[in-house]
Design a protein around this motif. Structure first.
Motif, short mmCIF file in Angstrom:
data_model
loop_
_atom_site.label_atom_id
_atom_site.label_comp_id
_atom_site.label_asym_id
_atom_site.label_seq_id
_atom_site.Cartn_x
_atom_site.Cartn_y
_atom_site.Cartn_z
N ILE A 57 4.96 9.26 0.39
CA ILE A 57 3.61 8.75 -0.05
C ILE A 57 2.75 8.89 1.06
N GLU A 58 1.65 9.58 1.11
CA GLU A 58 0.72 9.79 2.37
C GLU A 58 -0.54 9.61 1.94
N GLN A 59 -1.24 8.67 2.68
CA GLN A 59 -2.77 8.74 2.37
C GLN A 59 -3.52 9.63 2.94
N THR A 60 -4.08 10.46 2.25
CA THR A 60 -4.69 11.67 2.90
C THR A 60 -6.20 11.45 3.37
N SER A 61 -6.71 10.63 2.58
CA SER A 61 -7.95 10.08 2.89
C SER A 61 -8.32 8.64 2.32
N PRO A 62 -9.50 8.05 2.89
CA PRO A 62 -9.91 6.62 2.29
C PRO A 62 -9.76 6.41 0.91
N THR A 63 -9.75 7.47 0.11
CA THR A 63 -9.89 7.28 -1.24
C THR A 63 -8.75 8.18 -2.02
N GLU A 64 -7.95 8.71 -1.23
CA GLU A 64 -6.73 9.38 -2.08
C GLU A 64 -5.28 9.14 -1.39
N ALA A 65 -4.39 9.22 -2.31
CA ALA A 65 -3.09 9.15 -1.68
C ALA A 65 -2.30 10.37 -2.43
N VAL A 66 -1.26 11.14 -1.71
CA VAL A 66 -0.25 12.17 -2.25
C VAL A 66 1.07 11.67 -2.32
N ILE A 67 1.57 11.91 -3.42
CA ILE A 67 3.11 11.40 -3.63
C ILE A 67 3.78 12.76 -3.88
N THR A 68 4.84 13.02 -3.03
CA THR A 68 5.57 14.21 -2.94
C THR A 68 7.02 13.87 -3.40
#
Length: 281
Positions: A57-68
């Motif tokens: 789980i990586e927060q890619t921006s202040p408003t988004e996170a990506v689950i792989t």
């Protein structure tokens, strides 16, 4: 056809198909082992392709996170721009900002606070977001910026009723907000003479008579409401409480200008009965 049908059974039992008898041949014995091994391998393959696991789980921006996931697929989550929490409002004015979303705002100024809800174009709250307010100081009033509509329940004002009152705002449309909670009663002005229809569900009323008037209630609630009569000029006017009222009688305003009479009624669902009337004040 099931795995049970692929096996040669030596004995008879209700749990499996008809037996072939004993002894079974070498070919039947190997066939049994093969059928069982084949079923186990099929189960292992199914488990290998089973539920996915989260790899990262990586927060890619202040408003988004990506689950792989374990199959390399991904899902993007939109993060909230603010967190629920407490803030004190110590000023007499407050324009809402995104950081106020889902917050509890404690309004403490003794003179009260005027809250302004900005237009969606300026502050884009999400539909469904709420903000809660506590009347700790003076009264809290609410107004929308140009193009913004705030609605309150029938008979209620867009202001808190008393110290300690809790109220809330919820965004229900692009520029539409609903106000709810412990709100003050609304007050509206009546016509100044003749037969006057009054809907008590809309709150309290005021009248500054310019002639004699008869006030008729269009409905009767199990509630209390107040009518304030203010004199204007030196000619006495008669106020009669007509349909659905039971009063002490006609109120004559007298000949002194700028005086007030406060008349209070209580309803039982059928009739509004007068419970108090002041002298001219």
């Amino acid at each position: 056809m099931s795995l049970l049908d692929d096996i040669a059974w030596r004995t008879e039992d209700v749990r499996w198909p008809a037996p072939t008898g004993a002894p079974i041949t070498a070919e039947q014995y190997d066939g049994n082992n093969y059928a069982l091994a084949d079923a186990i391998m099929a189960l292992q393959a199914a488990l290998a392709d089973g539920p996915l696991s989260i790899v990262s789980i990586e927060q890619t921006s202040p408003t988004e996170a990506v689950i792989t996931f374990s199959d390399a697929s991904t899902v993007t989550l939109i993060l909230p721009t603010s967190r629920p929490g407490y803030s004190e409002v110590a000023a007499t004015t407050k324009t809402l900002a995104l950081i106020d979303s889902w917050k509890f705002l404690d309004c403490t100024h003794t003179s009260g606070v005027a809250v302004t809800v900005p237009a969606n174009a300026d502050v884009p709250f999400d539909i469904g977001e709420q903000i809660t307010f506590l009347h700790s100081g003076g009264a809290i009033s609410f107004a929308g910026a140009a193009g913004v509509t705030i609605t309150a329940p029938a008979g209620r004002a867009k202001a808190t009723a008393r110290k300690g009152a809790w109220v809330g705002l919820e965004k229900t449309g692009t520029n539409i907000w609903k106000l709810f909670g412990d709100l003050d009663r609304a007050t509206r002005a009546l016509a100044t003479s003749g037969a006057i229809s009054l809907d008590p569900a809309l709150g309290d009323a005021t009248i500054t008579p310019a002639g004699d008037a008869t006030i008729n209630a269009t409905s009767v609630l199990k509630d209390e409401f107040t009518i304030i009569v203010t004199t204007s000029g030196t000619t006495s006017r008669d106020i009669t409480f007509g349909t659905n009222f039971k009063s002490q009688g006609v109120l004559s305003t007298g000949t002194t200008t700028a005086k007030e009479f406060v008349v209070r009624f209580i309803g039982d669902g059928t009739t509004y009965r007068e419970i108090s009337r002041t002298a001219a004040m």
